[in-house]
Design a protein around this motif. Structure first.
Motif, PDB file in Angstrom:
ATOM      1  N   LYS A   1      16.893  -7.936  -9.913  1.00  0.00           N
ATOM      2  CA  LYS A   1      17.255  -6.535 -10.093  1.00  0.00           C
ATOM      3  C   LYS A   1      17.263  -6.228 -11.578  1.00  0.00           C
ATOM      4  CE  LYS A   1      20.382  -3.157  -8.144  1.00  0.00           C
ATOM      5  NZ  LYS A   1      21.562  -2.976  -7.291  1.00  0.00           N
ATOM      6  N   ARG A   2      16.523  -5.194 -11.958  1.00  0.00           N
ATOM      7  CA  ARG A   2      16.467  -4.756 -13.353  1.00  0.00           C
ATOM      8  C   ARG A   2      16.669  -3.258 -13.410  1.00  0.00           C
ATOM      9  NH1 ARG A   2      11.265  -7.745 -15.731  1.00  0.00           N
ATOM     10  NH2 ARG A   2      12.106  -9.844 -15.774  1.00  0.00           N
ATOM     11  N   GLY A   3      17.619  -2.840 -14.228  1.00  0.00           N
ATOM     12  CA  GLY A   3      17.845  -1.411 -14.383  1.00  0.00           C
ATOM     13  C   GLY A   3      18.143  -0.700 -13.082  1.00  0.00           C
ATOM     14  N   GLY A   4      18.808  -1.381 -12.168  1.00  0.00           N
ATOM     15  CA  GLY A   4      19.156  -0.784 -10.894  1.00  0.00           C
ATOM     16  C   GLY A   4      18.047  -0.805  -9.857  1.00  0.00           C
ATOM     17  N   ARG A   5      16.884  -1.378 -10.205  1.00  0.00           N
ATOM     18  CA  ARG A   5      15.750  -1.437  -9.271  1.00  0.00           C
ATOM     19  C   ARG A   5      15.407  -2.891  -8.973  1.00  0.00           C
ATOM     20  NH1 ARG A   5      10.840   1.719 -11.458  1.00  0.00           N
ATOM     21  NH2 ARG A   5      10.094   1.017  -9.448  1.00  0.00           N
ATOM     22  N   TRP A   6      15.046  -3.140  -7.725  1.00  0.00           N
ATOM     23  CA  TRP A   6      14.625  -4.480  -7.338  1.00  0.00           C
ATOM     24  C   TRP A   6      13.144  -4.656  -7.597  1.00  0.00           C
ATOM     25  CZ3 TRP A   6      17.488  -8.565  -6.458  1.00  0.00           C
ATOM     26  CH2 TRP A   6      18.824  -8.380  -6.104  1.00  0.00           C
ATOM     27  N   LEU A   7      12.797  -5.798  -8.169  1.00  0.00           N
ATOM     28  CA  LEU A   7      11.407  -6.211  -8.366  1.00  0.00           C
ATOM     29  C   LEU A   7      11.197  -7.482  -7.557  1.00  0.00           C
ATOM     30  CD1 LEU A   7      11.188  -5.711 -12.225  1.00  0.00           C
ATOM     31  CD2 LEU A   7      10.364  -4.169 -10.449  1.00  0.00           C
TER      32      LEU A   7
ATOM     33  N   PRO B   1      10.971  -1.547   2.877  1.00  0.00           N
ATOM     34  CA  PRO B   1      11.626  -1.715   1.573  1.00  0.00           C
ATOM     35  C   PRO B   1      13.002  -2.369   1.667  1.00  0.00           C
ATOM     36  CG  PRO B   1      10.574   0.432   1.674  1.00  0.00           C
ATOM     37  CD  PRO B   1      10.471  -0.180   3.053  1.00  0.00           C
ATOM     38  N   ASP B   2      13.796  -1.990   2.681  1.00  0.00           N
ATOM     39  CA  ASP B   2      15.119  -2.601   2.825  1.00  0.00           C
ATOM     40  C   ASP B   2      15.024  -4.103   3.095  1.00  0.00           C
ATOM     41  OD1 ASP B   2      16.472  -0.243   2.361  1.00  0.00           O
ATOM     42  OD2 ASP B   2      16.690   0.243   4.490  1.00  0.00           O
ATOM     43  N   THR B   3      14.023  -4.507   3.858  1.00  0.00           N
ATOM     44  CA  THR B   3      13.814  -5.930   4.125  1.00  0.00           C
ATOM     45  C   THR B   3      13.473  -6.660   2.827  1.00  0.00           C
ATOM     46  OG1 THR B   3      13.037  -5.472   6.367  1.00  0.00           O
ATOM     47  CG2 THR B   3      12.397  -7.594   5.405  1.00  0.00           C
ATOM     48  N   LEU B   4      12.609  -6.057   2.019  1.00  0.00           N
ATOM     49  CA  LEU B   4      12.229  -6.676   0.743  1.00  0.00           C
ATOM     50  C   LEU B   4      13.411  -6.780  -0.204  1.00  0.00           C
ATOM     51  CD1 LEU B   4       8.770  -4.952   0.291  1.00  0.00           C
ATOM     52  CD2 LEU B   4       9.200  -7.329   0.919  1.00  0.00           C
ATOM     53  N   ARG B   5      14.241  -5.751  -0.251  1.00  0.00           N
ATOM     54  CA  ARG B   5      15.442  -5.805  -1.100  1.00  0.00           C
ATOM     55  C   ARG B   5      16.369  -6.927  -0.646  1.00  0.00           C
ATOM     56  NH1 ARG B   5      15.222  -0.356  -0.030  1.00  0.00           N
ATOM     57  NH2 ARG B   5      14.159   0.799  -1.665  1.00  0.00           N
ATOM     58  N   HIS B   6      16.525  -7.048   0.659  1.00  0.00           N
ATOM     59  CA  HIS B   6      17.374  -8.110   1.208  1.00  0.00           C
ATOM     60  C   HIS B   6      16.825  -9.486   0.813  1.00  0.00           C
ATOM     61  CE1 HIS B   6      20.022 -10.174   4.034  1.00  0.00           C
ATOM     62  NE2 HIS B   6      18.959 -10.901   4.366  1.00  0.00           N
ATOM     63  N   TRP B   7      15.522  -9.680   1.004  1.00  0.00           N
ATOM     64  CA  TRP B   7      14.913 -10.961   0.651  1.00  0.00           C
ATOM     65  C   TRP B   7      15.042 -11.231  -0.845  1.00  0.00           C
ATOM     66  CZ3 TRP B   7       9.687 -10.308   3.697  1.00  0.00           C
ATOM     67  CH2 TRP B   7       9.939 -10.458   5.054  1.00  0.00           C
ATOM     68  N   ALA B   8      14.869 -10.191  -1.649  1.00  0.00           N
ATOM     69  CA  ALA B   8      14.980 -10.366  -3.101  1.00  0.00           C
ATOM     70  C   ALA B   8      16.383 -10.824  -3.480  1.00  0.00           C
ATOM     71  CB  ALA B   8      14.629  -9.063  -3.813  1.00  0.00           C
ATOM     72  N   GLU B   9      17.369 -10.208  -2.884  1.00  0.00           N
ATOM     73  CA  GLU B   9      18.756 -10.516  -3.222  1.00  0.00           C
ATOM     74  C   GLU B   9      19.252 -11.819  -2.604  1.00  0.00           C
ATOM     75  OE1 GLU B   9      23.170  -8.422  -3.219  1.00  0.00           O
ATOM     76  OE2 GLU B   9      21.513  -7.412  -2.182  1.00  0.00           O
ATOM     77  N   HIS B  10      18.927 -12.038  -1.343  1.00  0.00           N
ATOM     78  CA  HIS B  10      19.527 -13.163  -0.619  1.00  0.00           C
ATOM     79  C   HIS B  10      18.634 -14.388  -0.469  1.00  0.00           C
ATOM     80  CE1 HIS B  10      23.007 -10.736   0.339  1.00  0.00           C
ATOM     81  NE2 HIS B  10      22.181  -9.754   0.712  1.00  0.00           N
ATOM     82  N   GLU B  11      17.337 -14.223  -0.688  1.00  0.00           N
ATOM     83  CA  GLU B  11      16.427 -15.354  -0.519  1.00  0.00           C
ATOM     84  C   GLU B  11      15.680 -15.710  -1.798  1.00  0.00           C
ATOM     85  OE1 GLU B  11      13.955 -15.059   2.955  1.00  0.00           O
ATOM     86  OE2 GLU B  11      15.557 -14.160   4.143  1.00  0.00           O
ATOM     87  N   GLY B  12      16.058 -15.096  -2.907  1.00  0.00           N
ATOM     88  CA  GLY B  12      15.464 -15.446  -4.188  1.00  0.00           C
ATOM     89  C   GLY B  12      14.034 -14.983  -4.390  1.00  0.00           C
TER      90      GLY B  12
ATOM     91  N   SER C   1       8.620  -0.598  -3.650  1.00  0.00           N
ATOM     92  CA  SER C   1       7.766   0.346  -2.915  1.00  0.00           C
ATOM     93  C   SER C   1       6.309  -0.124  -2.896  1.00  0.00           C
ATOM     94  CB  SER C   1       7.875   1.753  -3.498  1.00  0.00           C
ATOM     95  OG  SER C   1       7.482   1.771  -4.843  1.00  0.00           O
ATOM     96  N   THR C   2       5.825  -0.677  -3.995  1.00  0.00           N
ATOM     97  CA  THR C   2       4.467  -1.224  -4.037  1.00  0.00           C
ATOM     98  C   THR C   2       4.352  -2.434  -3.110  1.00  0.00           C
ATOM     99  OG1 THR C   2       4.176  -0.482  -6.311  1.00  0.00           O
ATOM    100  CG2 THR C   2       2.693  -2.213  -5.541  1.00  0.00           C
ATOM    101  N   ALA C   3       5.354  -3.309  -3.155  1.00  0.00           N
ATOM    102  CA  ALA C   3       5.351  -4.499  -2.289  1.00  0.00           C
ATOM    103  C   ALA C   3       5.387  -4.102  -0.819  1.00  0.00           C
ATOM    104  CB  ALA C   3       6.539  -5.392  -2.633  1.00  0.00           C
ATOM    105  N   ALA C   4       6.132  -3.053  -0.485  1.00  0.00           N
ATOM    106  CA  ALA C   4       6.229  -2.607   0.908  1.00  0.00           C
ATOM    107  C   ALA C   4       4.863  -2.198   1.444  1.00  0.00           C
ATOM    108  CB  ALA C   4       7.215  -1.445   1.022  1.00  0.00           C
ATOM    109  N   ILE C   5       4.099  -1.504   0.612  1.00  0.00           N
ATOM    110  CA  ILE C   5       2.758  -1.073   1.026  1.00  0.00           C
ATOM    111  C   ILE C   5       1.819  -2.265   1.097  1.00  0.00           C
ATOM    112  CG2 ILE C   5       0.742   0.280   0.316  1.00  0.00           C
ATOM    113  CD1 ILE C   5       2.823   2.257  -0.953  1.00  0.00           C
ATOM    114  N   ARG C   6       1.823  -3.070   0.032  1.00  0.00           N
ATOM    115  CA  ARG C   6       0.881  -4.188  -0.057  1.00  0.00           C
ATOM    116  C   ARG C   6       1.111  -5.236   1.024  1.00  0.00           C
ATOM    117  NH1 ARG C   6       0.239  -7.112  -5.750  1.00  0.00           N
ATOM    118  NH2 ARG C   6      -0.217  -4.972  -6.312  1.00  0.00           N
ATOM    119  N   PHE C   7       2.380  -5.514   1.323  1.00  0.00           N
ATOM    120  CA  PHE C   7       2.696  -6.601   2.248  1.00  0.00           C
ATOM    121  C   PHE C   7       3.148  -6.117   3.624  1.00  0.00           C
ATOM    122  CE2 PHE C   7       2.990  -8.503  -1.943  1.00  0.00           C
ATOM    123  CZ  PHE C   7       2.281  -9.663  -1.770  1.00  0.00           C
ATOM    124  N   ARG C   8       3.127  -4.802   3.817  1.00  0.00           N
ATOM    125  CA  ARG C   8       3.472  -4.200   5.112  1.00  0.00           C
ATOM    126  C   ARG C   8       4.849  -4.634   5.605  1.00  0.00           C
ATOM    127  NH1 ARG C   8      -2.500  -5.325   7.163  1.00  0.00           N
ATOM    128  NH2 ARG C   8      -3.510  -3.544   6.189  1.00  0.00           N
TER     129      ARG C   8
END
Length: 103
Positions: free
Chosen positions: A85-91, A70-81, A60-67
């Motif tokens: 994921k920690r404790g069920g949350r994506w960082l 959130p779903d796009t950021l989760r996808h990039w985190a999971e599929h593009e390295g 959520s912080t990244a979504a605001i900061r980088f415009r």
């Protein structure tokens, strides 16, 4: 980050040189902080730490900061390295996201 991209004076009057110098000093301080963050992230990667703690931010912080959505950021985190994921949350790695966006 916006301080690096634009220097604006809020009133209709022309900015004084002192005001412009003050704005430039603020932008320079922001640039130095950004460089220090990037240098620290690169040093951590060189030492084998895939995601240094200081570089990780929640989606959520990244979504605001980088415009980005959130779903796009989760996808990039999971599929593009770009994160983990920690404790069920994506960082997301702020430095990797900046590189992906061309900063």
């Amino acid at each position: 980050m916006e301080a690096l991209l634009t220097l604006r004076h809020q009133s209709a009057e022309p900015a004084s040189l002192d005001d412009l110098i003050s704005q430039l000093e603020g932008a320079l301080a922001a640039a130095r902080a950004l460089k220090a963050e990037r240098d620290a992230a690169e040093a951590a990667e060189a030492e084998g730490q895939e995601f240094p703690e200081h570089d990780l931010i929640d989606v959520s912080t990244a979504a605001i900061r980088f415009r980005e959505k959130p779903d796009t950021l989760r996808h990039w985190a999971e599929h593009e390295g770009l994160g983990i994921k920690r404790g069920g949350r994506w960082l997301v790695s702020a430095s990797r996201l900046r590189k992906r966006q061309g900063y």
